[in-house]
Design an enzyme around this catalytic site. Structure first.
Site, PDB file in Angstrom:
ATOM      1  N   LYS A  22       0.861  -1.204   0.000  1.00  0.00           N
ATOM      2  CA  LYS A  22       0.000   0.000   0.000  1.00  0.00           C
ATOM      3  C   LYS A  22       0.893   1.248   0.000  1.00  0.00           C
ATOM      4  O   LYS A  22       0.667   2.182  -0.769  1.00  0.00           O
ATOM      5  CB  LYS A  22      -0.878   0.005   1.234  1.00  0.00           C
ATOM      6  CG  LYS A  22      -1.482   1.359   1.569  1.00  0.00           C
ATOM      7  CD  LYS A  22      -2.278   1.372   2.837  1.00  0.00           C
ATOM      8  CE  LYS A  22      -1.480   1.581   4.076  1.00  0.00           C
ATOM      9  NZ  LYS A  22      -1.194   2.987   4.439  1.00  0.00           N
ATOM     10  N   ASN A  23       1.932   1.258   0.844  1.00  0.00           N
ATOM     11  CA  ASN A  23       2.730   2.472   1.017  1.00  0.00           C
ATOM     12  C   ASN A  23       3.691   2.736  -0.134  1.00  0.00           C
ATOM     13  O   ASN A  23       4.192   3.849  -0.267  1.00  0.00           O
ATOM     14  CB  ASN A  23       3.461   2.436   2.357  1.00  0.00           C
ATOM     15  CG  ASN A  23       2.480   2.616   3.512  1.00  0.00           C
ATOM     16  OD1 ASN A  23       1.296   2.910   3.290  1.00  0.00           O
ATOM     17  ND2 ASN A  23       2.939   2.405   4.724  1.00  0.00           N
ATOM     18  N   CYS A 116      -4.492  12.572  12.937  1.00  0.00           N
ATOM     19  CA  CYS A 116      -5.150  11.254  12.996  1.00  0.00           C
ATOM     20  C   CYS A 116      -4.796  10.661  14.363  1.00  0.00           C
ATOM     21  O   CYS A 116      -4.020  11.223  15.121  1.00  0.00           O
ATOM     22  CB  CYS A 116      -4.671  10.361  11.852  1.00  0.00           C
ATOM     23  SG  CYS A 116      -2.965   9.929  11.983  1.00  0.00           S
ATOM     24  N   ARG A 121       0.076  15.055  12.382  1.00  0.00           N
ATOM     25  CA  ARG A 121       0.760  14.665  11.145  1.00  0.00           C
ATOM     26  C   ARG A 121       1.165  15.955  10.410  1.00  0.00           C
ATOM     27  O   ARG A 121       0.519  16.390   9.479  1.00  0.00           O
ATOM     28  CB  ARG A 121      -0.136  13.796  10.279  1.00  0.00           C
ATOM     29  CG  ARG A 121      -0.664  12.555  10.983  1.00  0.00           C
ATOM     30  CD  ARG A 121       0.406  11.569  11.420  1.00  0.00           C
ATOM     31  NE  ARG A 121       1.085  10.930  10.334  1.00  0.00           N
ATOM     32  CZ  ARG A 121       0.632   9.823   9.733  1.00  0.00           C
ATOM     33  NH1 ARG A 121      -0.512   9.311  10.094  1.00  0.00           N
ATOM     34  NH2 ARG A 121       1.307   9.257   8.747  1.00  0.00           N
ATOM     35  N   ASP A 311       5.215   0.929  12.058  1.00  0.00           N
ATOM     36  CA  ASP A 311       3.983   0.282  11.576  1.00  0.00           C
ATOM     37  C   ASP A 311       3.854  -1.159  12.043  1.00  0.00           C
ATOM     38  O   ASP A 311       2.842  -1.796  11.753  1.00  0.00           O
ATOM     39  CB  ASP A 311       3.931   0.303  10.037  1.00  0.00           C
ATOM     40  CG  ASP A 311       3.780   1.707   9.512  1.00  0.00           C
ATOM     41  OD1 ASP A 311       3.949   1.909   8.298  1.00  0.00           O
ATOM     42  OD2 ASP A 311       3.519   2.615  10.314  1.00  0.00           O
ATOM     43  N   ARG A 403      -8.510  -0.175   5.102  1.00  0.00           N
ATOM     44  CA  ARG A 403      -7.684   0.878   4.498  1.00  0.00           C
ATOM     45  C   ARG A 403      -6.388   0.290   3.962  1.00  0.00           C
ATOM     46  O   ARG A 403      -5.846   0.756   2.979  1.00  0.00           O
ATOM     47  CB  ARG A 403      -7.336   1.954   5.524  1.00  0.00           C
ATOM     48  CG  ARG A 403      -8.521   2.697   6.051  1.00  0.00           C
ATOM     49  CD  ARG A 403      -8.087   3.915   6.756  1.00  0.00           C
ATOM     50  NE  ARG A 403      -7.134   4.677   5.940  1.00  0.00           N
ATOM     51  CZ  ARG A 403      -6.725   5.883   6.262  1.00  0.00           C
ATOM     52  NH1 ARG A 403      -7.156   6.443   7.356  1.00  0.00           N
ATOM     53  NH2 ARG A 403      -5.885   6.529   5.494  1.00  0.00           N
TER      54      ARG A 403
HETATM   55  C1  EPZ Z   1       4.656   7.003   6.078  1.00  0.00           C
HETATM   56  O1  EPZ Z   1       3.903   8.099   6.572  1.00  0.00           O
HETATM   57  C2  EPZ Z   1       3.721   5.801   6.090  1.00  0.00           C
HETATM   58  N1  EPZ Z   1       2.553   6.076   5.247  1.00  0.00           N
HETATM   59  C3  EPZ Z   1       3.242   5.515   7.518  1.00  0.00           C
HETATM   60  O2  EPZ Z   1       2.488   4.305   7.469  1.00  0.00           O
HETATM   61  C4  EPZ Z   1       4.476   5.266   8.393  1.00  0.00           C
HETATM   62  O3  EPZ Z   1       4.063   5.055   9.720  1.00  0.00           O
HETATM   63  C5  EPZ Z   1       5.407   6.491   8.323  1.00  0.00           C
HETATM   64  O4  EPZ Z   1       5.773   6.747   6.938  1.00  0.00           O
HETATM   65  C6  EPZ Z   1       6.693   6.277   9.117  1.00  0.00           C
HETATM   66  O5  EPZ Z   1       7.367   5.161   8.610  1.00  0.00           O
HETATM   67  C7  EPZ Z   1       2.684   5.980   3.905  1.00  0.00           C
HETATM   68  O6  EPZ Z   1       3.753   5.692   3.378  1.00  0.00           O
HETATM   69  C8  EPZ Z   1       1.442   6.222   3.098  1.00  0.00           C
HETATM   70  P1  EPZ Z   1       6.737  10.461   7.951  1.00  0.00           P
HETATM   71  P2  EPZ Z   1       4.512   9.608   6.470  1.00  0.00           P
HETATM   72  O7  EPZ Z   1       6.612  11.747   7.208  1.00  0.00           O
HETATM   73  O8  EPZ Z   1       5.413   9.717   5.314  1.00  0.00           O
HETATM   74  C9  EPZ Z   1       7.251  13.752  11.276  1.00  0.00           C
HETATM   75  C10 EPZ Z   1       0.627   2.920   7.815  1.00  0.00           C
HETATM   76  O9  EPZ Z   1       0.214   2.418   8.868  1.00  0.00           O
HETATM   77  N2  EPZ Z   1       7.017  14.732  10.206  1.00  0.00           N
HETATM   78  O10 EPZ Z   1       7.844   9.528   7.589  1.00  0.00           O
HETATM   79  O11 EPZ Z   1       3.362  10.534   6.575  1.00  0.00           O
HETATM   80  C11 EPZ Z   1       6.021  12.902  11.579  1.00  0.00           C
HETATM   81  O12 EPZ Z   1       5.157  13.562  12.496  1.00  0.00           O
HETATM   82  C12 EPZ Z   1       1.076   4.367   7.795  1.00  0.00           C
HETATM   83  O13 EPZ Z   1       0.731   2.319   6.716  1.00  0.00           O
HETATM   84  C13 EPZ Z   1       7.231  16.080  10.481  1.00  0.00           C
HETATM   85  O14 EPZ Z   1       7.596  16.452  11.594  1.00  0.00           O
HETATM   86  O15 EPZ Z   1       5.352   9.677   7.815  1.00  0.00           O
HETATM   87  C14 EPZ Z   1       6.645  11.662  12.169  1.00  0.00           C
HETATM   88  O16 EPZ Z   1       6.928  11.872  13.540  1.00  0.00           O
HETATM   89  C15 EPZ Z   1       0.808   5.076   9.121  1.00  0.00           C
HETATM   90  N3  EPZ Z   1       7.017  16.999   9.492  1.00  0.00           N
HETATM   91  C16 EPZ Z   1       7.960  11.510  11.406  1.00  0.00           C
HETATM   92  O17 EPZ Z   1       8.217  12.793  10.824  1.00  0.00           O
HETATM   93  C17 EPZ Z   1       6.622  16.629   8.229  1.00  0.00           C
HETATM   94  O18 EPZ Z   1       6.457  17.513   7.357  1.00  0.00           O
HETATM   95  C18 EPZ Z   1       7.915  10.487  10.297  1.00  0.00           C
HETATM   96  O19 EPZ Z   1       6.765  10.769   9.519  1.00  0.00           O
HETATM   97  C19 EPZ Z   1       6.406  15.256   7.970  1.00  0.00           C
HETATM   98  C20 EPZ Z   1       6.614  14.320   8.971  1.00  0.00           C
END
Ligand code: EPZ
Length: 431
Positions: A22-23, A116, A121, A311, A403
């Site tokens: 999915k990701n 969420c 996020r 995850d 989802r």
């Molecule tokens: C991806 O989300 C995945 N989703 C998430 O999987 C996964 O948990 C996450 O990466 C971490 O591995 C998809 O790929 C669709 P991040 P993403 O930006 O990219 C902070 C699932 O269950 N951050 O890597 O949105 C954020 O708050 C889902 O399949 C900022 O601070 O996550 C987090 O603490 C849930 N500012 C950390 O970085 C930003 O602009 C990592 O988030 C963006 C993120």
């Protein structure tokens, strides 16, 4: 609204095929906007999140055809650069439209994604990236209005945030940079296999990306991209979820096909450290797992890839709940991602959550109960616990599972589980 009725204690055995990731699919589907030529993507999982993404692309004006796991997308000139709140609010990951929209149309209007249950996020790193390439960002009426009238110009951007690298932020910057003038260097890039899969897809379209999978990715801008064909990588989190099921007490051992051993290292290593049996075939595309004779408690500190994935911590918590001893889970990426713990405690688990850490003391057994799914991976943890519990568990708000898990109940039934999807008239407790 539907719920899942799980009769616990039925033995698991047999073989299951893992779906496409999915990701990896979500940013790759969004990247189809980068060319007016058709792209053909196979092994796209039929889950709500990919369906939402395809609906959004279609509403933007792309032509979308789907037949089982194969998707064909063509994005003609003149597609819209604005996605509505109605479309985007259902899925946070729609933020990955930002990069391709800016690369193709030099402007976009996207609703600021809501939070969420797993935590705030933010998108500050996404905006840092696009502003570095020369775009102007305004917030108006809950939307990000982003414009780059003079186009995007390559530069070096350090994408590290307070919680480390960002997966979709790295994806967005890569997609924005492929048609930018000059060269873009991403420092502190996310190394996830899904980022590498996107880079491979973009390079098949004619992009010039080097270093994906390392902390530094270099993108040499090109004039245009063309259509291509691509098969999405296996879903390492779905595979990990089934591996945990195969190591729980009700399992006689199961085999998963269509996996990628290289992507599963931290997940496999932890199960082995906890005394379970994990055996891959020679080319690492299939893995057999079964419970160890003397399972051991364990420790998880989630980290960006190749560390232990956030995850997967909820699913492992379900296994730890029934493992003798004390296990510890600390999520450094989403410190609030413990909604599953209160529901597991309703089933008899002994878990204390404090300040981003869960302390799990193994118990003899869990008992079935009505529980509430809250986010995708928390819901998976509840299913795993229900399979091992004594008696019947009702899991409300099944849409969370739908989802990100393709045909989860069908796959579990194939392995011998007793699960039924039924209408949820009461819809679970009030939100
Ligand atoms: C991806 O989300 C995945 N989703 C998430 O999987 C996964 O948990 C996450 O990466 C971490 O591995 C998809 O790929 C669709 P991040 P993403 O930006 O990219 C902070 C699932 O269950 N951050 O890597 O949105 C954020 O708050 C889902 O399949 C900022 O601070 O996550 C987090 O603490 C849930 N500012 C950390 O970085 C930003 O602009 C990592 O988030 C963006 C993120």
């Amino acid at each position: 609204m539907e719920k899942l009725i799980v009769e616990g204690g039925y033995r698991l055995s047999g073989t299951v095929n893992i779906s496409g990731s999915k990701n990896a699919s979500l940013p790759i589907l969004a990247a189809a906007l980068l060319t007016d030529e058709p792209v053909r993507i196979t092994r796209v999982p039929d889950v709500s999140d990919t369906n939402y993404m395809l609906q959004i692309l279609s509403q933007l004006g792309a032509s979308v055809e789907r037949y089982s796991g194969t998707v064909r997308i063509a994005s003609p000139d003149g597609i819209s650069s604005s996605a509505s709140y109605e479309q985007v609010r259902k899925m946070r990951a729609s933020i990955c439209l930002l990069g391709p929209m800016m690369a193709r149309m030099k402007r976009c209007t996207l609703p600021l994604p809501g939070g969420c249950v797993i935590g705030d996020r933010p998108v500050d790193l996404h905006l840092r990236a696009i502003q570095a390439l020369g775009a102007r960002v305004r917030v108006k009426g809950g939307n990000m209005v982003i414009e780059a009238p003079n186009g995007l110009v390559g530069t070096t951007v350090d994408m590290r945030g307070d919680s480390g690298p960002t997966v979709l932020g790295t994806d967005n910057l890569m997609m924005a940079a492929v048609l930018a003038r000059g060269t873009t260097v991403i420092e502190s890039a996310a190394r996830e296999p899904e980022v590498v899969d996107l880079a491979n897809f973009l390079n098949k379209m004619g992009a010039r990306i080097e270093g994906a999978g390392s902390r530094t990715i270099t993108i040499h801008g090109v004039e245009r991209l063309h259509g291509c064909e691509h098969t999405v990588i296996p879903d390492r989190i779905e595979a990990g979820t089934f591996m945990v099921a195969g190591c729980m007490g009700m399992s006689d051992g199961i085999t998963l096909n269509r996996v990628c051993r290289e992507h599963m290292k931290s997940i496999s290593d932890l199960l082995v450290e906890c005394g379970h049996v994990v055996e891959y075939n020679e080319d690492g595309t299939s893995v057999s797992v079964k419970p160890g004779e003397r399972p051991r408690s364990g420790k998880i500190l989630t980290n960006p890839y190749p560390g232990y994935p956030t995850d997967m911590q909820a699913q492992m918590t379900a296994l730890f709940a029934l493992t003798p001893g004390i296990s510890v889970v600390k999520d450094t990426i989403f410190p609030q991602r413990f909604m599953h713990c209160s529901e597991l405690k309703r089933m008899g688990a002994n878990i204390k959550v404090d300040n981003g850490t869960a302390i799990i003391t193994g118990v003899e057994g869990l008992s079935g109960a009505p529980v509430m799914a809250s986010d995708l991976r928390a819901s998976a943890a509840l299913v795993l616990a229900a399979l091992a519990a004594e008696g019947t568990t009702e899991i409300h708000r099944l849409y969370h599972i739908d989802r990100g898990y393709e045909l989860l109940d069908d796959k579990l039934e194939l392995l011998g589980a007793r699960v039924r999807r039924v209408p949820d008239l009461e819809g679970g407790l009030v939100e």
